[in-house]
Scaffold this motif. Structure first.
Motif, PDB file in Angstrom:
ATOM      1  N   GLU A   1      38.824  45.167  37.438  1.00 43.02           N
ATOM      2  CA  GLU A   1      37.347  44.849  37.653  1.00 43.02           C
ATOM      3  C   GLU A   1      36.891  45.337  38.975  1.00 43.02           C
ATOM      4  O   GLU A   1      37.314  46.329  39.362  1.00 43.02           O
ATOM      5  CB  GLU A   1      37.080  43.144  37.703  1.00 43.02           C
ATOM      6  N   SER A   2      35.820  44.834  39.590  1.00 46.96           N
ATOM      7  CA  SER A   2      35.008  45.399  40.731  1.00 46.96           C
ATOM      8  C   SER A   2      35.725  45.129  42.081  1.00 46.96           C
ATOM      9  O   SER A   2      36.632  44.423  42.076  1.00 46.96           O
ATOM     10  CB  SER A   2      33.805  45.092  40.661  1.00 46.96           C
TER      11      SER A   2
ATOM     12  N   THR B   1      30.702  44.824  45.072  1.00 48.81           N
ATOM     13  CA  THR B   1      30.225  43.462  44.422  1.00 48.81           C
ATOM     14  C   THR B   1      30.144  42.327  45.511  1.00 48.81           C
ATOM     15  O   THR B   1      31.007  42.430  46.663  1.00 48.81           O
ATOM     16  CB  THR B   1      31.410  43.110  43.539  1.00 48.81           C
TER      17      THR B   1
ATOM     18  N   ASN C   1      34.942  43.257  45.569  1.00 50.69           N
ATOM     19  CA  ASN C   1      34.568  42.248  46.455  1.00 50.69           C
ATOM     20  C   ASN C   1      35.155  42.306  47.819  1.00 50.69           C
ATOM     21  O   ASN C   1      35.902  41.336  48.147  1.00 50.69           O
ATOM     22  CB  ASN C   1      34.377  40.773  45.841  1.00 50.69           C
TER      23      ASN C   1
ATOM     24  N   SER D   1      40.718  46.169  42.578  1.00 48.66           N
ATOM     25  CA  SER D   1      39.644  46.385  41.713  1.00 48.66           C
ATOM     26  C   SER D   1      40.055  47.600  40.919  1.00 48.66           C
ATOM     27  O   SER D   1      41.179  48.295  40.961  1.00 48.66           O
ATOM     28  CB  SER D   1      38.566  46.775  42.646  1.00 48.66           C
TER      29      SER D   1
ATOM     30  N   SER E   1      39.395  41.507  43.717  1.00 45.12           N
ATOM     31  CA  SER E   1      38.625  42.466  42.979  1.00 45.12           C
ATOM     32  C   SER E   1      37.051  42.002  42.876  1.00 45.12           C
ATOM     33  O   SER E   1      36.330  42.115  43.871  1.00 45.12           O
ATOM     34  CB  SER E   1      39.302  42.573  41.507  1.00 45.12           C
ATOM     35  N   ASP E   2      36.731  41.195  41.871  1.00 44.65           N
ATOM     36  CA  ASP E   2      35.299  40.511  41.962  1.00 44.65           C
ATOM     37  C   ASP E   2      35.230  39.117  42.486  1.00 44.65           C
ATOM     38  O   ASP E   2      34.194  38.996  43.163  1.00 44.65           O
ATOM     39  CB  ASP E   2      34.812  40.408  40.341  1.00 44.65           C
ATOM     40  N   GLU E   3      36.576  38.805  42.637  1.00 42.59           N
ATOM     41  CA  GLU E   3      36.842  37.518  43.512  1.00 42.59           C
ATOM     42  C   GLU E   3      38.047  37.968  44.523  1.00 42.59           C
ATOM     43  O   GLU E   3      38.787  38.569  44.062  1.00 42.59           O
ATOM     44  CB  GLU E   3      36.878  36.258  42.756  1.00 42.59           C
TER      45      GLU E   3
END
Length: 502
Positions: free
Chosen positions: A230-231, A267, A233, A165, A200-202
């Motif tokens: 990104e974020s 996330t 998860n 992330s 990250s987000d996935e």
């Protein structure tokens, strides 16, 4: 170099000369000036000042609840709390008390307990009296056999679940992981296997379970290609990681998920219980254990600890290149194997000699006394080369003689789940008259426990010195033992003392 570093540290506090006189074997002070622990007598609170760094000698304070004479807990070899505290102090901040777990401070220091000849544990029990009337510190030490040579252990199937992330772009996070994983890949055996999952987000399966024999370049390419994005998860990462580990499950091998993250889930599924349920089910069905590696100045300490506990594993924290190389290049290849599953300890204190007792730490590892021999109840997983230490504050009855305590450890064989037990005894007359007369390992464990106790502000330990005095004692201990670990502890305590006084 060590002595010069210690001298510089000793200049940080004005009370160093007094403490070194007390600890150096030349008794020039009265018993009212220093106590049987070798620490200076606790300072009396000044009503005109705050008392964060000054603990009184009021002996009416309760250091333990009404005792039931049994103490039972699951073993824990986590050390992340101490590593994260050192990182926080180095950045000029006191750690949040909620991130300080005393048992992880104590277990950050490897002890020289006798080792068993085969699988299982040795049990060592000792202790020392303190300045507070009838109060002692009792140490229960457990040790497994030494780590086997790399070519003697069973093969390992390691699934690395790596946080990529955006927050992992900070120096000291993903860059440390990539460098260390690359070096570790060259250290593992040809018959070991590695899989890589990123999130990250996935979540994405970057590399399926792959034997290293003839495929090291492929593994290196996968590691080198990791980039932050990104974020976070974390739930998706755990889900995909365990699916990958299950797909690549190897019979007769040690199957482990290695989670590398700052554990700042923001996330997807961020509910700890839901994430933990996945780990719990996979652990029960397939015996896959979790090894959590925490990174970053902002770190989800509580979540990472819960994940490791639920996943029958343990956590460490790495803040720099030295930490990361130690974990990935030295510890992980040596300790991928397990010597004990669902290990629990129970200490039985003798009511004829013990009035009160308190276990220091292990708050979230408590087990009901009647469940000690119930092998369906979850314990801790321990590998070769580990030591586990538990410290107790114990108030003995006046003039106590004879049996004081029996410490027992119970565990299951990692292959056939057959139960085993081992025990050790302590007599009241075997307590050392002072901490400075005891083994250096006990002194180091006590210092780490006093430090954690001061950071939490709980006053759980008897005869607790102010942080400045504790820093001096730790510095003197480091110089006497020439221990780098003790020197690092002394520096951390001095930093905390300075921050408390500012």
């Amino acid at each position: 170099m060590l002595k010069h570093g210690i001298r510089r540290l000793l200049t940080l506090t004005a009370a160093s000369a007094l403490l070194l006189t007390a600890c150096g074997g030349t008794d020039t002070g009265s018993s009212s000036d220093r106590g049987a622990t070798g620490f200076p007598a606790p300072a009396q609170p000044n009503p005109d000042q705050g008392t964060d760094d000054q603990k009184g000698t009021d002996e009416s304070r309760e250091f333990a609840p009404s005792p039931d004479y049994l103490s039972t807990f699951a073993l824990d070899v986590d050390t992340a709390s101490y590593g994260y505290a050192r990182r926080t102090l180095a950045e000029g901040r006191l750690p949040d008390p909620s991130t300080v777990r005393p048992e992880e401070f104590v277990n950050s220091f490897r002890q020289d307990y006798d080792r068993p000849d085969g699988d299982g544990f040795s049990v060592t029990v000792d202790g020392a009296r303190t300045t507070m009337d009838d109060w002692s510190l009792v140490r229960v030490g457990l040790a497994t056999r030494t780590a086997e040579e790399a070519d003697e252990r069973r093969p390992a199937a390691l699934t690395f679940v790596i946080d990529i992330s955006g927050s992992m772009a900070e120096p000291g996070r993903l860059d440390l992981a990539k460098d260390s994983l690359g070096v570790m890949t060259d250290q593992l055996r040809d018959d070991d296997s590695v899989a890589i999952v990123t999130f990250s987000d996935e979540a994405e399966k970057v590399l399926p379970m792959t034997r290293l024999d003839g495929n090291r370049d492929e593994v290196h390419d996968a590691i080198d290609g990791l980039e932050p994005t990104e974020s976070t998860n974390l739930g998706a990462g755990i889900e995909t990681g365990y699916e990958t580990a299950e797909e690549g499950l190897r019979e007769g091998a040690t199957n482990r998920v290695v989670l590398i993250s700052d554990a700042l889930a923001n996330t997807g599924d961020t509910d700890a219980d839901t994430i933990l349920e996945r780990i719990s089910s996979e652990r029960r069905e397939h015996g896959i254990t979790l090894f959590g590696v925490g990174v970053g100045s902002d770190y989800g300490d509580a979540l990472m600890e819960q994940l490791a506990d639920k996943g029958d594993g343990h956590t460490v924290y790495v803040s720099d290149q030295e930490d990361a190389r130690k974990v990935f290049v030295q510890q992980l290849p040596q300790h991928v194997d397990l010597t004990a599953r669902d290990a629990k300890a129970q200490v039985a204190f003798d009511p004829e000699t013990v009035a009160e007792h308190r276990l220091i730490g292990y708050d979230n590892r408590q087990v009901a006394d009647e469940d000690f021999r119930d092998d369906r109840v979850d314990g801790g997983e321990v590998g070769p080369g580990h030591t586990v230490t538990a410290l107790y504050a114990v108030r003995t009855r006046p003039g106590a003689e004879g049996h004081l305590a029996t410490a027992s450890v119970r565990w299951l064989d990692p292959d056939n789940r057959a139960p085993h037990e081992e025990s050790g005894q302590l007599e009241a007359t075997s307590l050392h008259d002072s901490l400075t007369e005891s083994a250096p390992g006990l002194q180091l464990a006590a210092t780490a426990a006093y430090f954690a106790d001061a950071l939490i502000g709980k006053d759980n330990l008897p005869a607790a010195p102010p942080l400045s005095g504790l820093a001096d004692y730790a510095a003197d201990l480091a110089e006497r033992t020439e221990s780098k670990e003790a020197q690092d502890l002394a520096e951390a305590i001095a930093q905390a003392a300075g921050l408390r006084n500012n």
